[in-house]
Structures are given as structure tokens and as C-alpha cells.
Scaffold this motif. Structure first.
Motif, PDB file in Angstrom:
ATOM      1  N   SER A   6      -7.253   6.644  11.762  1.00  0.00           N
ATOM      2  CA  SER A   6      -6.351   6.133  10.724  1.00  0.00           C
ATOM      3  C   SER A   6      -6.933   4.880  10.073  1.00  0.00           C
ATOM      4  O   SER A   6      -7.475   4.004  10.759  1.00  0.00           O
ATOM      5  CB  SER A   6      -4.980   5.805  11.330  1.00  0.00           C
ATOM      6  N   ALA A   7      -6.822   4.802   8.750  1.00  0.00           N
ATOM      7  CA  ALA A   7      -7.373   3.666   8.012  1.00  0.00           C
ATOM      8  C   ALA A   7      -6.533   3.388   6.766  1.00  0.00           C
ATOM      9  O   ALA A   7      -5.746   4.231   6.332  1.00  0.00           O
ATOM     10  CB  ALA A   7      -8.827   3.941   7.616  1.00  0.00           C
ATOM     11  N   SER A   8      -6.709   2.187   6.227  1.00  0.00           N
ATOM     12  CA  SER A   8      -5.997   1.780   5.011  1.00  0.00           C
ATOM     13  C   SER A   8      -6.948   1.094   4.049  1.00  0.00           C
ATOM     14  O   SER A   8      -7.895   0.422   4.472  1.00  0.00           O
ATOM     15  CB  SER A   8      -4.865   0.794   5.347  1.00  0.00           C
ATOM     16  N   THR A   9      -6.687   1.257   2.781  1.00  0.00           N
ATOM     17  CA  THR A   9      -7.515   0.661   1.729  1.00  0.00           C
ATOM     18  C   THR A   9      -6.614   0.152   0.606  1.00  0.00           C
ATOM     19  O   THR A   9      -5.585   0.745   0.319  1.00  0.00           O
ATOM     20  CB  THR A   9      -8.505   1.704   1.179  1.00  0.00           C
ATOM     21  N   LEU A  10      -7.031  -0.950  -0.032  1.00  0.00           N
ATOM     22  CA  LEU A  10      -6.203  -1.560  -1.074  1.00  0.00           C
ATOM     23  C   LEU A  10      -6.952  -1.723  -2.386  1.00  0.00           C
ATOM     24  O   LEU A  10      -8.053  -2.284  -2.427  1.00  0.00           O
ATOM     25  CB  LEU A  10      -5.710  -2.939  -0.609  1.00  0.00           C
ATOM     26  N   LEU A  11      -6.331  -1.242  -3.467  1.00  0.00           N
ATOM     27  CA  LEU A  11      -6.821  -1.504  -4.812  1.00  0.00           C
ATOM     28  C   LEU A  11      -6.108  -2.750  -5.325  1.00  0.00           C
ATOM     29  O   LEU A  11      -4.907  -2.726  -5.612  1.00  0.00           O
ATOM     30  CB  LEU A  11      -6.537  -0.333  -5.753  1.00  0.00           C
ATOM     31  N   LYS A  43     -10.184   0.433   9.444  1.00  0.00           N
ATOM     32  CA  LYS A  43      -9.415   1.168  10.446  1.00  0.00           C
ATOM     33  C   LYS A  43      -8.163   0.399  10.883  1.00  0.00           C
ATOM     34  O   LYS A  43      -8.114  -0.832  10.810  1.00  0.00           O
ATOM     35  CB  LYS A  43     -10.283   1.439  11.673  1.00  0.00           C
ATOM     36  N   ILE A  44      -7.192   1.160  11.374  1.00  0.00           N
ATOM     37  CA  ILE A  44      -6.000   0.570  11.976  1.00  0.00           C
ATOM     38  C   ILE A  44      -6.379   0.032  13.350  1.00  0.00           C
ATOM     39  O   ILE A  44      -6.935   0.764  14.183  1.00  0.00           O
ATOM     40  CB  ILE A  44      -4.871   1.623  12.142  1.00  0.00           C
ATOM     41  N   ASP A  45      -6.102  -1.234  13.607  1.00  0.00           N
ATOM     42  CA  ASP A  45      -6.334  -1.833  14.917  1.00  0.00           C
ATOM     43  C   ASP A  45      -5.065  -1.768  15.760  1.00  0.00           C
ATOM     44  O   ASP A  45      -3.962  -1.608  15.224  1.00  0.00           O
ATOM     45  CB  ASP A  45      -6.756  -3.298  14.769  1.00  0.00           C
ATOM     46  N   ASN A  46      -5.237  -1.953  17.078  1.00  0.00           N
ATOM     47  CA  ASN A  46      -4.069  -1.973  17.971  1.00  0.00           C
ATOM     48  C   ASN A  46      -3.073  -3.049  17.553  1.00  0.00           C
ATOM     49  O   ASN A  46      -1.858  -2.845  17.583  1.00  0.00           O
ATOM     50  CB  ASN A  46      -4.513  -2.204  19.415  1.00  0.00           C
ATOM     51  N   GLU A  47      -3.590  -4.199  17.140  1.00  0.00           N
ATOM     52  CA  GLU A  47      -2.721  -5.311  16.736  1.00  0.00           C
ATOM     53  C   GLU A  47      -1.859  -4.956  15.528  1.00  0.00           C
ATOM     54  O   GLU A  47      -0.735  -5.442  15.381  1.00  0.00           O
ATOM     55  CB  GLU A  47      -3.578  -6.545  16.413  1.00  0.00           C
ATOM     56  N   ASP A  48      -2.377  -4.073  14.674  1.00  0.00           N
ATOM     57  CA  ASP A  48      -1.633  -3.682  13.473  1.00  0.00           C
ATOM     58  C   ASP A  48      -0.365  -2.909  13.824  1.00  0.00           C
ATOM     59  O   ASP A  48       0.522  -2.762  12.978  1.00  0.00           O
ATOM     60  CB  ASP A  48      -2.508  -2.814  12.560  1.00  0.00           C
ATOM     61  N   GLN A  49      -0.292  -2.394  15.057  1.00  0.00           N
ATOM     62  CA  GLN A  49       0.848  -1.594  15.492  1.00  0.00           C
ATOM     63  C   GLN A  49       1.796  -2.377  16.396  1.00  0.00           C
ATOM     64  O   GLN A  49       2.728  -1.818  16.958  1.00  0.00           O
ATOM     65  CB  GLN A  49       0.335  -0.350  16.240  1.00  0.00           C
ATOM     66  N   ASP A  50       1.555  -3.670  16.514  1.00  0.00           N
ATOM     67  CA  ASP A  50       2.350  -4.523  17.399  1.00  0.00           C
ATOM     68  C   ASP A  50       3.725  -4.800  16.788  1.00  0.00           C
ATOM     69  O   ASP A  50       3.838  -5.097  15.600  1.00  0.00           O
ATOM     70  CB  ASP A  50       1.598  -5.843  17.625  1.00  0.00           C
ATOM     71  N   SER A  51       4.756  -4.708  17.600  1.00  0.00           N
ATOM     72  CA  SER A  51       6.117  -4.953  17.105  1.00  0.00           C
ATOM     73  C   SER A  51       6.277  -6.369  16.577  1.00  0.00           C
ATOM     74  O   SER A  51       7.075  -6.621  15.670  1.00  0.00           O
ATOM     75  CB  SER A  51       7.141  -4.688  18.211  1.00  0.00           C
ATOM     76  N   GLU A  52       5.504  -7.299  17.122  1.00  0.00           N
ATOM     77  CA  GLU A  52       5.598  -8.690  16.678  1.00  0.00           C
ATOM     78  C   GLU A  52       5.161  -8.843  15.223  1.00  0.00           C
ATOM     79  O   GLU A  52       5.805  -9.551  14.447  1.00  0.00           O
ATOM     80  CB  GLU A  52       4.753  -9.593  17.579  1.00  0.00           C
ATOM     81  N   ILE A  53       4.072  -8.166  14.872  1.00  0.00           N
ATOM     82  CA  ILE A  53       3.619  -8.283  13.482  1.00  0.00           C
ATOM     83  C   ILE A  53       4.507  -7.456  12.555  1.00  0.00           C
ATOM     84  O   ILE A  53       4.678  -7.786  11.381  1.00  0.00           O
ATOM     85  CB  ILE A  53       2.129  -7.912  13.338  1.00  0.00           C
ATOM     86  N   PHE A  54       5.113  -6.383  13.083  1.00  0.00           N
ATOM     87  CA  PHE A  54       6.084  -5.636  12.284  1.00  0.00           C
ATOM     88  C   PHE A  54       7.232  -6.544  11.858  1.00  0.00           C
ATOM     89  O   PHE A  54       7.756  -6.435  10.747  1.00  0.00           O
ATOM     90  CB  PHE A  54       6.635  -4.446  13.069  1.00  0.00           C
ATOM     91  N   ARG A  84      -4.218  -7.017   6.217  1.00  0.00           N
ATOM     92  CA  ARG A  84      -5.179  -7.725   7.074  1.00  0.00           C
ATOM     93  C   ARG A  84      -6.600  -7.544   6.547  1.00  0.00           C
ATOM     94  O   ARG A  84      -7.356  -8.517   6.412  1.00  0.00           O
ATOM     95  CB  ARG A  84      -5.079  -7.222   8.517  1.00  0.00           C
ATOM     96  N   GLU A  85      -6.966  -6.301   6.271  1.00  0.00           N
ATOM     97  CA  GLU A  85      -8.315  -6.031   5.755  1.00  0.00           C
ATOM     98  C   GLU A  85      -8.542  -6.707   4.407  1.00  0.00           C
ATOM     99  O   GLU A  85      -9.639  -7.178   4.115  1.00  0.00           O
ATOM    100  CB  GLU A  85      -8.535  -4.519   5.637  1.00  0.00           C
ATOM    101  N   CYS A  86      -7.505  -6.746   3.591  1.00  0.00           N
ATOM    102  CA  CYS A  86      -7.604  -7.435   2.306  1.00  0.00           C
ATOM    103  C   CYS A  86      -7.950  -8.909   2.524  1.00  0.00           C
ATOM    104  O   CYS A  86      -8.818  -9.465   1.848  1.00  0.00           O
ATOM    105  CB  CYS A  86      -6.291  -7.292   1.541  1.00  0.00           C
ATOM    106  N   PHE A  87      -7.280  -9.527   3.497  1.00  0.00           N
ATOM    107  CA  PHE A  87      -7.552 -10.937   3.793  1.00  0.00           C
ATOM    108  C   PHE A  87      -8.952 -11.114   4.364  1.00  0.00           C
ATOM    109  O   PHE A  87      -9.709 -11.995   3.943  1.00  0.00           O
ATOM    110  CB  PHE A  87      -6.508 -11.478   4.772  1.00  0.00           C
TER     111      PHE A  87
END
Length: 262
Positions: A6-11, A43-54, A84-87
Motif C-alpha cells: 500500500s502506498a500514497s502519492t500527492l499532487l 509506502k504506508i508505514d506502521n506508524e501511519d496506521q496508529d490510532s494516535e495519529i488518526f 507525511r511523505e509530502c512533508f
């Protein structure tokens, strides 16, 4: 066969002289798609799925995000990873302050943000640490879901990538990180496509097709308003198929004649 990661990209787009520019980075030769110009993402990291960051996402929760992406859960991780990747790759952090105003760093904050970005890219801190430092929340509501691309089966490394779109103003300064991205530029969308067709701008198929999706608009406002009208559940995955025919490599997209036969 390897399951796509799984991955994400931003225009990232902005207005310029009655047209639109998009921010692009050049991948380091050692990285995936080395030497190609792409949009910030990964790619999606484990941290990206953390309830805290949600809980640090503004304007969108996991239930709605998952519904939009037609997944059972953790859909919001795609928005988090995108921001995150954008930053990490452009230096732009799309977020809100505690008073709900846009996070546009002042001079002192910008200096601190630069240091934190380096520490994040070196793995010394987490993205949550950056958000806590400024007491801000991610602007998940600013991202428009644009498309979904899956790497062809003939590739050894495969990705299921969600593409998002957002507009920014000149208040934000974007610059590549010097790690995975070795160069960056703001390119007029139509010029980028023209240069590609002339063999002067190396970009891969998903990049080409997403540039075509956002081409032909006079302003970011008109572009964003139209793309907001797309129902997320109507966005289907696009997985190119490649095969040899008469000694030549042929590529097809969903809807092309013969696609279902391969």
C-alpha cells in the motif's frame, strides 16, 4: 506472486499565470523509479496506521476514509502517509493550528521544522513527534482522492497506490529532501506532458495519466471544485497489463481492447 504494498502519492498544485503548476521530484537512481520525475509519495508505514495519529487528523475519521477507499479498515492511513511523505519529500506540512487556522510557519517555526524534517528522514523521531511539537492536526480534509493505480504483475516490486490532490498558495515553499529525491521543480502541467512526449521529461505511466487528469484547467479552484464532485467509491483500481506480442512489449489499460484476454 507478491502482493502489492500500500502506498500514497500527492499532487501538490498551485496557480501560475492563468495556468497550474504541479510539484514534482526526481527520484535518486538507487530508489524505486530511479531517475524518473514523480509526485511526493511512498509506502504506508506502521506508524501511519496508529490510532494516535488518526486522532491528530482533522476533518476525516477512519470509518469514512475506509468507506471512501472501499477497504474494511485503516483507510485513513493513506491520508496520513500522503501528508507525511509530502512533508518528508517537499518540506510542506499541511496542518491546522489549535485555533483551526492553517499552519503556515513563521521564520522561527520554519527553522525548527527544517530540523525536525531532517530528524524524521533520518529515523530519529516520528511524524507524531513533529505534530506534537507544534500542537497541530493534519489537514486530512484538504486532500481529494483522485485515482488508484496497481503496479503490473510483471514487476518484482508492486504497489497499490492511491493518488490524492490538493492546492497550495505561495505561502508554502517546497524543496526536495536530498535523500530519495535529488531534484525538484514546479512544472506547468501541460508543459510537463509536452516535454514527456518529446522525450525530455522521464515519467512513468501512472504519473502521465494523473497529469492528464488534472490538465486543461485555468485555476486550482476550478480543478479542485470539479475533482471534489467525483464520488470516491466510483474510483476503480487501474492495473496495466503488459505482454509480448510478435516480439514487442504491449501495454493495455482497463477498457482497452484485449485487456480482459490477458
Amino acid at each position: 506472486m507478491m502482493k502489492p504494498e500500500s502506498a500514497s502519492t500527492l499532487l501538490l498544485v498551485r496557480d501560475i499565470d492563468s495556468s497550474i503548476e504541479v510539484f514534482m521530484i526526481k527520484r535518486a537512481s538507487r530508489s524505486n523509479f530511479g531517475g524518473a520525475w514523480v509526485f511526493p509519495g511512498g509506502k504506508i508505514d506502521n506508524e501511519d496506521q496508529d490510532s494516535e495519529i488518526f486522532n491528530l487528523c482533522h476533518g476525516l475519521d477512519d470509518e469514512k476514509a475506509s468507506e471512501n477507499l472501499k477497504v474494511d479498515s485503516y483507510g485513513l492511513a493513506f491520508w496520513v502517509a500522503c501528508l507525511r511523505e509530502c512533508f518528508e519529500e517537499s518540506g510542506i506540512l499541511l496542518a491546522y493550528r489549535e485555533d483551526a487556522s492553517d499552519f503556515t510557519p513563521d521564520t522561527q517555526e520554519a527553522m525548527k521544522l527544517k530540523i525536525l524534517r531532517t530528524q524524521l528522514n533520518e529515523g530519529k523521531i516520528t511524524f507524531i513527534d513533529v505534530l506534537r511539537e507544534f500542537n497541530i492536526k493534519l489537514a486530512a480534509d484538504k486532500l481529494i482522492y483522485l485515482s488508484h493505480w496497481v503496479t503490473p504483475k510483471l514487476e518484482t516490486r508492486r504497489y497499490s497506490t492511491r493518488f490524492f490532490l490538493t492546492g497550495i498558495t505561495d505561502d508554502y515553499e517546497a524543496i526536495h529532501d536530498g535523500y530519495e529525491a535529488v531534484d525538484s521543480l514546479w512544472v506547468k502541467i501541460e508543459k510537463g506532458l509536452e516535454d514527456y512526449h518529446q522525450g525530455k521529461f522521464p515519467i512513468i505511466m501512472p504519473t502521465i495519466k494523473n497529469l492528464e487528469l488534472v490538465a486543461g484547467y485555468e485555476s486550482t479552484l476550478s480543478l479542485l471544485n470539479e475533482k471534489k464532485m467525483i464520488q470516491p467509491e466510483a474510483i476503480d483500481p487501474i492495473e496495466p497489463k503488459f505482454f509480448f506480442e510478435d516480439g514487442k512489449l504491449v501495454g493495455l489499460l482497463p477498457g482497452d481492447k484485449g485487456y480482459e484476454d490477458h
